[in-house]
Write an enzyme that holds these catalytic residues in place. Structure first.
Site, PDB file in Angstrom:
ATOM      1  N   SER A 166     -10.855  26.029 -28.160  1.00 22.13           N
ATOM      2  CA  SER A 166     -11.109  24.974 -28.959  1.00 22.13           C
ATOM      3  C   SER A 166      -9.867  24.828 -29.904  1.00 22.13           C
ATOM      4  O   SER A 166      -9.619  26.179 -30.711  1.00 22.13           O
ATOM      5  CB  SER A 166     -12.230  24.815 -29.770  1.00 22.13           C
ATOM      6  OG  SER A 166     -12.231  23.950 -31.014  1.00 22.13           O
ATOM      7  N   HIS A 218     -39.301  22.368 -14.405  1.00 18.67           N
ATOM      8  CA  HIS A 218     -39.110  21.802 -15.435  1.00 18.67           C
ATOM      9  C   HIS A 218     -38.430  22.266 -16.627  1.00 18.67           C
ATOM     10  O   HIS A 218     -38.453  22.114 -18.008  1.00 18.67           O
ATOM     11  CB  HIS A 218     -40.586  21.366 -16.328  1.00 18.67           C
ATOM     12  CG  HIS A 218     -41.545  21.007 -15.538  1.00 18.67           C
ATOM     13  ND1 HIS A 218     -41.883  19.609 -14.952  1.00 18.67           N
ATOM     14  CD2 HIS A 218     -42.608  21.644 -14.575  1.00 18.67           C
ATOM     15  CE1 HIS A 218     -42.819  19.674 -14.249  1.00 18.67           C
ATOM     16  NE2 HIS A 218     -43.462  20.886 -13.986  1.00 18.67           N
ATOM     17  N   LYS A 258     -15.004  29.154 -30.057  1.00 22.65           N
ATOM     18  CA  LYS A 258     -15.398  28.683 -28.812  1.00 22.65           C
ATOM     19  C   LYS A 258     -14.511  29.055 -27.565  1.00 22.65           C
ATOM     20  O   LYS A 258     -13.639  29.490 -27.797  1.00 22.65           O
ATOM     21  CB  LYS A 258     -14.806  26.990 -28.937  1.00 22.65           C
ATOM     22  CG  LYS A 258     -16.080  26.378 -30.111  1.00 22.65           C
ATOM     23  CD  LYS A 258     -17.399  26.279 -29.479  1.00 22.65           C
ATOM     24  CE  LYS A 258     -17.519  25.181 -28.673  1.00 22.65           C
ATOM     25  NZ  LYS A 258     -17.413  23.819 -29.299  1.00 22.65           N
ATOM     26  N   GLU A 293     -17.612  21.981 -16.480  1.00 25.30           N
ATOM     27  CA  GLU A 293     -17.889  20.483 -16.751  1.00 25.30           C
ATOM     28  C   GLU A 293     -17.178  19.593 -16.043  1.00 25.30           C
ATOM     29  O   GLU A 293     -17.758  18.450 -15.675  1.00 25.30           O
ATOM     30  CB  GLU A 293     -17.533  20.416 -18.186  1.00 25.30           C
ATOM     31  CG  GLU A 293     -18.777  21.313 -19.116  1.00 25.30           C
ATOM     32  CD  GLU A 293     -18.121  21.195 -20.731  1.00 25.30           C
ATOM     33  OE1 GLU A 293     -18.519  20.336 -21.527  1.00 25.30           O
ATOM     34  OE2 GLU A 293     -16.867  21.767 -21.037  1.00 25.30           O
ATOM     35  N   SER A 302       0.792  -1.104  -0.092  1.00 22.57           N
ATOM     36  CA  SER A 302      -0.051   0.020   0.032  1.00 22.57           C
ATOM     37  C   SER A 302       0.761   1.240   0.035  1.00 22.57           C
ATOM     38  O   SER A 302       0.349   2.397  -0.157  1.00 22.57           O
ATOM     39  CB  SER A 302      -1.013  -0.043   1.324  1.00 22.57           C
ATOM     40  OG  SER A 302      -0.172  -0.089   2.321  1.00 22.57           O
TER      41      SER A 302
HETATM   42  N1  ARG Z   1      -1.347  -0.993   5.433  1.00 26.03           N
HETATM   43  C1  ARG Z   1      -2.362  -1.807   6.083  1.00 26.03           C
HETATM   44  C2  ARG Z   1      -3.711  -0.865   5.974  1.00 26.03           C
HETATM   45  O1  ARG Z   1      -3.665   0.175   5.450  1.00 26.03           O
HETATM   46  C3  ARG Z   1      -1.963  -1.348   7.649  1.00 26.03           C
HETATM   47  C4  ARG Z   1      -2.525  -2.347   8.609  1.00 26.03           C
HETATM   48  C5  ARG Z   1      -2.063  -3.613   8.493  1.00 26.03           C
HETATM   49  N2  ARG Z   1      -2.373  -4.585   9.374  1.00 26.03           N
HETATM   50  C6  ARG Z   1      -2.352  -5.696   9.317  1.00 26.03           C
HETATM   51  N3  ARG Z   1      -2.767  -6.675  10.208  1.00 26.03           N
HETATM   52  N4  ARG Z   1      -1.777  -6.483   8.160  1.00 26.03           N
HETATM   53  O2  ARG Z   1      -4.592  -1.457   6.370  1.00 26.03           O
END
Ligand code: ARG
Length: 463
Positions: free
Chosen positions: A274, A153, A280, A287, A20
């Site tokens: 444009s 409307h 334009k 938008e 992550s």
């Molecule tokens: N990167 C994990 C999250 O964002 C952190 C928590 C991880 N916990 C675990 N028990 N693997 O959720």
């Protein structure tokens, strides 16, 4: 960090799906802040020695300096921001770094970091909304007397003032503001110290960490603390609702900026040209505000669906909580800024608005009301008589006001020349002076109240 019981390392796929760090590195400030609060408490409680506490704190400060200068390195093997910081701390200070994770888990760590992040997002939303509300109030004050057609409307219904129309959005955004403030109010409890899910056997002091991270108090249930993401959904729901309001306003600006309407000229700074059609001037910013609302609502939907089937406590699905919130927050902040610029700097074409209000027999209701009031005719009958007058005006290519008295009297003899005073669009809007109505005097009262309210809120935000 966790390989003790494993004979082999994760496959490339496992490393990739697990990582992550590409997105949660955005939490580095919160992560370091929470770690410093945690280790200070461990030191104060005698769980970690004073010397080690200082070494760890200094190491964390150094990491913050490095990240501020060079950004956060992305190593998938380190999974997330928590392990990335800890690994760097180990490089810097050696095995003492391992003491930081005493009485803590990544589960309460991420729950804390993410709450801190969402708290700043709520605060940004509130200040962005305040800026847009101020812009709306200023323009509404300028245009308390500017007459435009009001629609139902999308058909011309009754004349209204532009100030009244803009103040309608002011009201919507006040409620949005209140939704973010309520979300912020529910974010007053600190999960740190809930550890993995059950709390900890170490003699920690959760009140101290809570207060040092600007929370009021610790959360009361460790299972809840590590496994709910309702605070993130509160943010996304408030942002979705507000994005719906912004999208409707954007849609109106797009419509009003089109040539057939010609009610508004959007600022050059927030329009584009444009590459092929030199004439334009496209309302791209509006938008995109309308478009972004779809992505914000999608983000809210994504997190609701992620959460709805999860048993207590933490499951790895919850790692997917962050991208939708980060994405929605970026889009929402930008939408507010773009809309504030458009409202503050657009040129409203009051001649076009007036002509459009004049064109659609917008004062037909006023004629019917006049017949009720001055000629004592039941409203249903008055409605019918007015319909005849509208038909006649259409055949003659005139407005109601331009019909001769003879013509009106041929439709109903009870009409007299006082009727003309009711038929002008100015008379029409001025007459709608009921509380909350479109009459210019009413609009000026609402604008004055709104200015005062904004003033008070600004003072409250500063103190
Ligand atoms: N990167 C994990 C999250 O964002 C952190 C928590 C991880 N916990 C675990 N028990 N693997 O959720």
């Amino acid at each position: 960090m966790w390989g003790g019981r494993f004979a082999e390392g994760p496959s490339a796929i496992m490393r990739e799906i697990n990582a992550s760090i590409p997105f949660d590195k955005a939490l580095w400030r919160e992560d370091i802040r929470a770690s410093k609060a945690h280790v200070a408490m461990l030191g104060a409680q005698g769980i970690v020695s004073t010397a080690d506490t200082k070494t760890i704190t200094d190491g964390l400060d150094q990491i913050a300096t490095e990240y501020e200068r060079d950004g956060v390195p992305e190593d998938w093997d380190l999974e997330d921001i928590h392990m990335t910081v800890e690994a760097r701390l180990t490089e810097l200070i050696g095995p003492v770094a391992g003491r930081l994770h005493t009485a803590r888990s990544r589960n309460d760590q991420v729950a804390t970091d993410f709450r801190l992040w969402v708290r700043t997002a709520n605060a940004r939303a509130i200040s962005g909304l305040t800026a847009l509300r101020s812009a709306l109030v200023e323009r509404a004050g300028e245009h308390a007397d500017t007459i435009m057609p009001g629609f139902t409307h999308l058909q011309t219904a009754q004349p209204v003032t532009l100030g009244h129309h803009l103040m309608a959005y002011y009201e919507m955004l006040c409620r949005d503001h209140a939704r973010f403030a309520a979300a912020q109010n529910r974010l007053r409890e600190c999960p740190l110290g809930s550890a993995a899910l059950a709390g900890t056997g170490f003699p920690i002091d959760r009140d101290t960490t809570a207060v040092s991270l600007d929370f009021d108090k610790p959360t009361r249930n460790s299972l809840d603390a590590v496994s709910d993401r309702d605070f993130a959904l509160d943010y996304l729901m408030a942002a979705s609702q507000s994005a719906i309001h912004l999208s409707r306003l954007a849609e109106e600006l797009i419509l009003w900026a089109s040539q057939p309407f010609g009610f508004v000229s959007l600022p050059d700074s927030l329009s584009t040209g444009s590459s092929i059609m030199p004439q334009k001037r496209n309302p791209d910013a509006a938008e995109l505000v309308r478009g972004h609302s779809g992505r914000i609502i999608g983000a809210c939907n994504a997190l609701m669906i992620t959460m709805k089937g999860l048993p207590l406590a933490y499951s790895k699905d919850m790692q997917d909580d962050k991208p939708p919130v980060f994405e929605a927050a970026g889009l929402f902040d930008l939408s507010l800024a773009a809309m504030t610029g458009m409202i503050a700097e657009s040129t409203f074409k009051f001649d076009r608005m007036r002509a459009a209000a004049q064109a659609g027999h917008a004062t037909a209701t006023d004629l019917a009301d006049w017949l009720v009031r001055k000629a004592d005719i039941p409203f249903r009958e008055a409605h019918h008589i007015t319909g005849e007058a509208v038909k006649l005006a259409d055949t003659k290519g005139r407005s109601l006001e331009e019909l001769a008295l003879d013509d009106l009297q041929a439709i109903d003899a009870r009409i007299d020349d006082r009727v003309y005073r009711a038929l002008s669009i100015e008379a029409s809007v001025a007459s709608r002076a009921s509380y909350g109505g479109t009459a210019p005097d009413q609009v000026r009262l609402r604008v004055a109240e709104a200015r005062e309210h904004l003033e008070q809120q600004t003072v409250a935000m500063e103190t």
